[in-house]
Design an enzyme around this catalytic site. Structure first.
Site, PDB file in Angstrom:
ATOM      1  N   SER A 279       0.869  -1.277  -0.059  1.00 32.97           N
ATOM      2  CA  SER A 279       0.215   0.015   0.081  1.00 32.97           C
ATOM      3  C   SER A 279       0.972   1.209   0.137  1.00 32.97           C
ATOM      4  CB  SER A 279      -0.799  -0.035   1.120  1.00 32.97           C
ATOM      5  OG  SER A 279      -0.052   0.160   2.534  1.00 32.97           O
ATOM      6  N   GLN A 280       0.477   2.295  -0.254  1.00 31.34           N
ATOM      7  CA  GLN A 280       0.963   3.558  -0.409  1.00 31.34           C
ATOM      8  C   GLN A 280       1.410   4.154   0.726  1.00 31.34           C
ATOM      9  OE1 GLN A 280       2.128   5.259  -3.275  1.00 31.34           O
ATOM     10  NE2 GLN A 280       3.313   6.372  -1.919  1.00 31.34           N
ATOM     11  N   SER A 281       0.531   3.801   1.798  1.00 29.18           N
ATOM     12  CA  SER A 281       0.930   4.194   3.218  1.00 29.18           C
ATOM     13  C   SER A 281       2.120   3.453   3.867  1.00 29.18           C
ATOM     14  CB  SER A 281      -0.421   3.907   4.474  1.00 29.18           C
ATOM     15  OG  SER A 281      -0.796   2.738   4.208  1.00 29.18           O
TER      16      SER A 281
END
Length: 137
Positions: A28-30
């Site tokens: 994920s981007q996070s």
């Protein structure tokens, strides 16, 4: 992906699709942002927005399904990762409480969360396996 069933038949069902995973990176981007590198591309901004939007949609859906969730004997879930767990258990109005005795993790691997996969998981959870011989007593 969420579903509520009665006797094996779906009575509530909702699927969300959001662009949140980095292509060819698998995460994920996070997760990428938490490693210290904060991308500034249009794609990374879109993924960040979609992650927040997805969490909000999940919490809103769970809130509207509250009366039905209260009636459940067991609640099976799959939430891998910090952001997925916080969608279910985080925030001031968390849809579920970790201390709820009805909660169970799905005890086997699952695939991409589609309606067909939820039906497959439900059918496996509803099976009973008996090992050994039955004796009539």
């Amino acid at each position: 992906m969420a579903e509520s069933t009665s006797g094996g038949e779906a009575i509530l069902h909702k699927t969300f699709h959001s662009y949140t995973v980095r292509k060819a990176q698998g995460g994920s981007q996070s997760t990428k942002d938490n490693k210290g590198t904060h991308s500034k591309s249009a794609g990374s901004s879109l993924r960040r927005y979609n992650e927040q939007s997805l969490a909000q949609h999940i919490q809103e859906l769970m809130k509207t399904w509250g009366p039905d969730i209260v009636k459940c004997d067991l609640i099976f879930y799959r939430a891998v990762g910090r952001s997925n767990m916080s969608s279910l258990f985080g925030g001031p109005s968390a849809p579920l409480l970790k201390s709820d005795p009805r909660l169970r993790t799905i005890p086997f691997p699952t695939r991409r969360p589609t309606f067909n996969e939820v039906q497959r998981v439900h059918s496996l959870l509803a099976l009973t396996f008996i090992y050994g011989e039955l004796q009539n007593t």
